[in-house]
Design a protein around this motif. Structure first.
Motif: not given
Length: 81
Positions: A3, A8, A10, A26-28, A35, A38, A40, A76
């Motif tokens: 991380h 990140h 959300h 990154q989308c979680i 979630d 995760h 990229y 996040y």
């Protein structure tokens, strides 16, 4: 999970669009425990991307500091207890 320097984001609030100060991130999905994997995402030369898992539309804003978002709650952070 790495991380360190990759921001990140959300979309727990279910927003149609989130402005971010990053082109690689990154989308979680939603906050844990809801979630998705995760993933990229890299916008490359584009200024927007849609997450293939949750369909969140991320839009790059050069005016935002790196790793920030509008709304700020979309960032996040793992260092917050």
């Amino acid at each position: 999970m790495a991380h360190g320097t990759t921001p990140h984001f959300h979309n727990t609030d279910g927003l149609a669009q989130i402005e971010i100060g990053a082109k690689e991130f990154q989308c979680i999905g939603a906050l844990p425990p809801f979630d998705h994997p995760h993933i990229y995402l890299d916008m490359g030369k584009d200024d927007d991307v849609v997450c293939p898992y949750c369909s969140t539309h991320y839009v790059y804003s050069a005016t935002l500091p790196a790793g920030t978002a509008i709304p700020p709650t979309a960032v996040y952070r793992t260092d917050v207890i």
